[in-house]
Write a protein that holds these residues in place. Structure first.
Motif, PDB file in Angstrom:
ATOM      1  N   ASN A  82       0.804  -1.234   0.000  1.00 41.44           N
ATOM      2  CA  ASN A  82       0.000   0.000   0.000  1.00 41.44           C
ATOM      3  C   ASN A  82       0.829   1.274   0.000  1.00 41.44           C
ATOM      4  O   ASN A  82       0.313   2.357  -0.251  1.00 41.44           O
ATOM      5  N   GLU A  83       2.106   1.123   0.346  1.00 45.05           N
ATOM      6  CA  GLU A  83       2.986   2.302   0.398  1.00 45.05           C
ATOM      7  C   GLU A  83       3.620   2.593  -0.957  1.00 45.05           C
ATOM      8  O   GLU A  83       4.096   3.693  -1.202  1.00 45.05           O
ATOM      9  N   ARG A  84       3.652   1.592  -1.826  1.00 46.71           N
ATOM     10  CA  ARG A  84       4.411   1.740  -3.083  1.00 46.71           C
ATOM     11  C   ARG A  84       3.701   2.715  -4.016  1.00 46.71           C
ATOM     12  O   ARG A  84       2.497   2.608  -4.227  1.00 46.71           O
ATOM     13  N   ASN A  85       4.461   3.640  -4.564  1.00 45.91           N
ATOM     14  CA  ASN A  85       3.794   4.703  -5.316  1.00 45.91           C
ATOM     15  C   ASN A  85       4.583   5.257  -6.498  1.00 45.91           C
ATOM     16  O   ASN A  85       4.189   6.276  -7.065  1.00 45.91           O
ATOM     17  N   GLY A  86       5.720   4.648  -6.856  1.00 47.05           N
ATOM     18  CA  GLY A  86       6.487   5.219  -7.966  1.00 47.05           C
ATOM     19  C   GLY A  86       7.654   4.342  -8.343  1.00 47.05           C
ATOM     20  O   GLY A  86       7.663   3.137  -8.069  1.00 47.05           O
ATOM     21  N   PHE A  87       8.656   4.935  -8.959  1.00 45.31           N
ATOM     22  CA  PHE A  87       9.825   4.194  -9.434  1.00 45.31           C
ATOM     23  C   PHE A  87      11.066   4.874  -8.877  1.00 45.31           C
ATOM     24  O   PHE A  87      11.204   6.096  -8.964  1.00 45.31           O
ATOM     25  N   VAL A  88      11.950   4.063  -8.313  1.00 47.05           N
ATOM     26  CA  VAL A  88      13.123   4.621  -7.642  1.00 47.05           C
ATOM     27  C   VAL A  88      14.365   3.950  -8.217  1.00 47.05           C
ATOM     28  O   VAL A  88      14.358   2.744  -8.448  1.00 47.05           O
ATOM     29  N   PHE A  89      15.415   4.744  -8.462  1.00 50.36           N
ATOM     30  CA  PHE A  89      16.675   4.133  -8.893  1.00 50.36           C
ATOM     31  C   PHE A  89      17.836   4.702  -8.100  1.00 50.36           C
ATOM     32  O   PHE A  89      17.751   5.793  -7.541  1.00 50.36           O
ATOM     33  N   ASP A  90      18.911   3.916  -8.057  1.00 50.22           N
ATOM     34  CA  ASP A  90      20.166   4.378  -7.450  1.00 50.22           C
ATOM     35  C   ASP A  90      21.134   4.656  -8.590  1.00 50.22           C
ATOM     36  O   ASP A  90      20.847   4.368  -9.737  1.00 50.22           O
ATOM     37  N   ASP A 135      21.085   3.623 -15.356  1.00 47.63           N
ATOM     38  CA  ASP A 135      20.299   3.563 -14.119  1.00 47.63           C
ATOM     39  C   ASP A 135      18.902   4.154 -14.323  1.00 47.63           C
ATOM     40  O   ASP A 135      17.900   3.575 -13.930  1.00 47.63           O
ATOM     41  N   ILE A 136      18.859   5.309 -14.968  1.00 45.86           N
ATOM     42  CA  ILE A 136      17.534   5.908 -15.199  1.00 45.86           C
ATOM     43  C   ILE A 136      16.806   5.140 -16.308  1.00 45.86           C
ATOM     44  O   ILE A 136      15.581   4.984 -16.271  1.00 45.86           O
ATOM     45  N   ASP A 137      17.556   4.605 -17.267  1.00 43.62           N
ATOM     46  CA  ASP A 137      16.920   3.843 -18.353  1.00 43.62           C
ATOM     47  C   ASP A 137      16.161   2.634 -17.817  1.00 43.62           C
ATOM     48  O   ASP A 137      15.055   2.324 -18.252  1.00 43.62           O
ATOM     49  N   VAL A 138      16.776   1.947 -16.867  1.00 43.51           N
ATOM     50  CA  VAL A 138      16.129   0.752 -16.314  1.00 43.51           C
ATOM     51  C   VAL A 138      14.826   1.151 -15.607  1.00 43.51           C
ATOM     52  O   VAL A 138      13.789   0.506 -15.773  1.00 43.51           O
ATOM     53  N   ALA A 139      14.885   2.238 -14.850  1.00 43.84           N
ATOM     54  CA  ALA A 139      13.670   2.682 -14.146  1.00 43.84           C
ATOM     55  C   ALA A 139      12.597   3.089 -15.152  1.00 43.84           C
ATOM     56  O   ALA A 139      11.417   2.745 -14.997  1.00 43.84           O
ATOM     57  N   LEU A 140      13.010   3.787 -16.201  1.00 47.33           N
ATOM     58  CA  LEU A 140      12.035   4.199 -17.217  1.00 47.33           C
ATOM     59  C   LEU A 140      11.433   2.982 -17.901  1.00 47.33           C
ATOM     60  O   LEU A 140      10.228   2.932 -18.168  1.00 47.33           O
ATOM     61  N   SER A 141      12.272   1.988 -18.178  1.00 46.51           N
ATOM     62  CA  SER A 141      11.728   0.831 -18.884  1.00 46.51           C
ATOM     63  C   SER A 141      10.760   0.076 -17.979  1.00 46.51           C
ATOM     64  O   SER A 141       9.747  -0.450 -18.437  1.00 46.51           O
ATOM     65  N   ARG A 142      11.007   0.061 -16.666  1.00 45.18           N
ATOM     66  CA  ARG A 142      10.037  -0.573 -15.756  1.00 45.18           C
ATOM     67  C   ARG A 142       8.716   0.203 -15.774  1.00 45.18           C
ATOM     68  O   ARG A 142       7.632  -0.369 -15.794  1.00 45.18           O
ATOM     69  N   ALA A 143       8.823   1.531 -15.786  1.00 43.94           N
ATOM     70  CA  ALA A 143       7.603   2.353 -15.791  1.00 43.94           C
ATOM     71  C   ALA A 143       6.836   2.152 -17.101  1.00 43.94           C
ATOM     72  O   ALA A 143       5.605   1.996 -17.101  1.00 43.94           O
ATOM     73  N   PHE A 144       7.551   2.165 -18.207  1.00 44.82           N
ATOM     74  CA  PHE A 144       6.894   2.001 -19.513  1.00 44.82           C
ATOM     75  C   PHE A 144       6.252   0.618 -19.636  1.00 44.82           C
ATOM     76  O   PHE A 144       5.173   0.475 -20.190  1.00 44.82           O
ATOM     77  N   ASN A 145       6.952  -0.391 -19.130  1.00 47.92           N
ATOM     78  CA  ASN A 145       6.389  -1.742 -19.187  1.00 47.92           C
ATOM     79  C   ASN A 145       5.064  -1.804 -18.450  1.00 47.92           C
ATOM     80  O   ASN A 145       4.093  -2.378 -18.937  1.00 47.92           O
ATOM     81  N   LEU A 146       5.045  -1.216 -17.267  1.00 51.55           N
ATOM     82  CA  LEU A 146       3.807  -1.251 -16.488  1.00 51.55           C
ATOM     83  C   LEU A 146       2.710  -0.480 -17.224  1.00 51.55           C
ATOM     84  O   LEU A 146       1.569  -0.937 -17.320  1.00 51.55           O
TER      85      LEU A 146
END
Ligand code: ADP
Length: 567
Positions: A506-514, A520-531
């Motif tokens: 219930n707390e999860r609300n976005g995409f976070v990368f280190d 690093d940002i590409d992987v997060a973007l691809s996770r967001a786009f996939n969803l």
């Protein structure tokens, strides 16, 4: 948590959900005119009413005075303006008496200040250093009072002085005046106003290096002339550091703009910048002076406070380590008065969590039409609203623009700042220029357009190198755009990764990368786009849920009151 591109999230395997590509409820008669500043002529340009805040009675109200260089919306450059506005309003609603003291910049939109009236003309002692000599004189100053969206403000205006131009020019900062001189004078002018007006506040809440001269001269003059020299027997001083990056360096002779000689502050335990020892001249660090002379210091998120204490704050951070007992982190909030999508005069189709899906689609179409982009309801729209300075991860923003286009999404950047060169160059190319159907690089400041962008966005990126708190990710959540952020400072305190099984669902609300690399940002973007592309209904569930996250001032405002009462 898996974050590598080759560790494909489960969603990639799922079949793509079929969706109708029409946007229901579109009103052609209200459509924006492409090629114009359409965001300034929004069909819902007036809000239901100019509401007077509902005030709760408190048994022991405090008198709080803020001293600040910014107040939204009349003098906003970044989050500082939003924070002072939100905190002042929240405390006002709790029944405390709050006044904000602000410079009367010549660029202030006076039509947005209600009931502007003259309070007094008075003299402020000021010094000027010239030809090896400091000369002190009285600088005539006018105090004006008004209300900005219900908040009581005092505006301090120096009389004309052809040699300093204080607060003149078309911008808040970087106008045609010397900022150090101007804000040091402002601090003295604020002190003299408080004495002359007899306000006798309980708390004087100073913000950033620009207000640090205040605690220095407040306690410095008391040390010199005794406790009763200013009639403010009740006052305690709180300093909030919104960004440790700018700390206000001043030569000792420049400090005379406060009307006070700097020698009483020029030791290592006070305001001398130890990095300049042995240099000629040695300098003062105003932020350090502010830290040493305030009764308590806060910063704007618990994680940033920890980062500072762990050495991330550089030189001034070290001063806080030595004063740990008076340092804490309180997360900023956002002001519902400014940021509520069901009641936002800057967006064409308002919404709440019950109709977010249909209305947000209309806002997206409105933006696409207005900016002349492809009107595609199914292209994930990524937005970035940011000052364009190294702190904000300029390289990662550039990477995200390229990756978004490559992956069939759309990107709109709204930003200004001295690191905007790379985007200016991009905007001249065919791929990312003004005729691109997928990208718009709006290198400007516009409060109105920023509201529309949050309302239209599916994803808002905040890839900061460091971020004391960050408001954009909180605004994004409230406008049902999922934030995609780098794990640092306040971003780490407010955004929780959708794919991180160690966090409560219930707390999860976005995409976070280190990390700070392009991948690093590409992987997060691809996770967001996939969803977004393959599990749109899940994405929409997260959007709805995001709207219910309470990042308003309710809790933080109470934390500040609790802290004020301990001083
Ligand atoms: P910072 O204070 O470091 O700039 P924050 O995230 O705390 O960052 O606050 C930024 C605020 O400024 C947000 O309200 C954001 O919407 C606004 N903002 C930033 N750049 C622009 C711009 N170019 N036009 C309009 N609003 C902007």
């Amino acid at each position: 948590m898996e974050t590598r591109a080759d560790a494909a999230p489960a969603e990639t395997a799922a079949p793509v959900e079929r969706r109708a590509s029409v946007v229901e409820g579109w009103d052609e008669a209200r459509a924006p005119t492409p090629g114009t500043a359409f965001w300034n002529a929004m069909p819902r340009a007036t809000r239901a009413d100019a509401r007077e805040a509902e005030v709760t009675k408190t048994t022991s109200p405090l008198r709080v005075v803020h001293i600040t260089a910014e107040l939204a919306p009349i003098a906003k450059v970044g989050g500082l303006g939003d924070v002072v506005e939100g905190l002042a309003r929240a405390h006002g609603k709790m029944g405390h008496a709050v006044t904000v003291i602000l410079p009367f910049y010549s660029c202030l939109p006076t039509d947005k200040i209600d009931g502007l009236t003259h309070v007094m003309d008075y003299d402020v002692t000021k010094g000027r250093y010239q030809d090896g000599e400091t000369r002190y004189f009285n600088f005539r100053t006018t105090a004006m009072r008004g209300r900005v969206n219900g908040i009581d403000v005092i505006l301090l205006k120096p009389h004309d002085d052809e040699r300093s131009n204080i607060f003149q020019g078309s911008k808040i900062y970087g106008g045609s005046y010397d900022e150090r001189e101007a804000y040091l004078y402002f601090c003295r002018a604020a002190r003299e106003f408080l004495i002359a007006s007899g306000e006798n506040p309980n708390i004087i809440h100073c913000h950033e290096w620009q207000a640090c001269g205040f605690p220095m001269i407040f306690w410095g003059l008391r040390d010199a002339y005794g406790q009763d020299c200013d009639g403010m027997s009740n006052a305690k001083i709180m300093l909030t550091i919104h960004n440790l990056d700018s700390n206000g360096e001043a030569r000792q002779e420049e400090f005379c703009a406060t009307g006070v000689d700097a020698s009483m502050f020029a030791t290592v335990d006070k305001a001398l910048d130890e990095r300049t020892i042995g240099h000629n001249p040695e300098r003062l660090c105003l932020l350090k002076g502010g830290i040493v002379y305030s009764n308590h210091v806060t910063t704007v998120s618990p994680t940033y406070a920890t980062e500072i204490l762990a050495g991330g704050g550089g030189f001034t951070g070290k001063n806080l380590v030595g004063n740990k007992h008076k340092f804490s982190g309180i997360l900023n909030g956002i002001d519902p008065e400014s940021w509520t999508p069901s009641d936002d005069p800057f967006i064409p189709y308002g919404y709440d969590s019950t109709n977010v899906k249909s209305q947000k689609a209309l806002c997206k179409k409105y933006l696409q039409r207005g900016l002349g982009m492809k009107e595609d309801p199914d292209a994930p729209l990524v937005v970035c609203v940011s000052r364009l300075v190294p702190q904000k991860g300029v390289n990662l923003i550039e990477q995200a623009i390229r990756t978004t286009r490559f992956n069939g999404g759309q990107f709109v950047l709204l930003g200004t700042g001295h690191s905007d060169g790379v985007f200016r160059k991009m905007a001249e190319t065919e791929e990312f220029g003004e005729n691109s159907d997928s990208t718009r690089l709006m290198l400007m400041y516009s409060d109105a357009l920023s509201h529309l962008l949050y309302a239209a966005a599916d994803i808002v990126i905040v890839p900061s190198m460091f971020e004391p708190c960050g408001l954009t990710q909180m605004i994004a959540l409230r406008y049902a755009a999922l934030p995609l952020v780098r794990r640092t400072g306040g971003l780490a305190d407010t955004v929780f990764d959708i794919d991180d099984a160690s966090i409560d669902e219930n707390e999860r609300n976005g995409f976070v990368f280190d990390g700070t690399g392009a991948e690093d940002i590409d992987v997060a973007l691809s996770r967001a786009f996939n969803l977004y592309k393959s599990k749109r209904s899940t994405f929409e569930e997260y959007q709805k849920r995001a709207m219910n996250v309470d990042n308003t001032w309710t809790e933080p405002a109470q934390s500040y009151i609790d802290l004020y009462r301990t001083l």
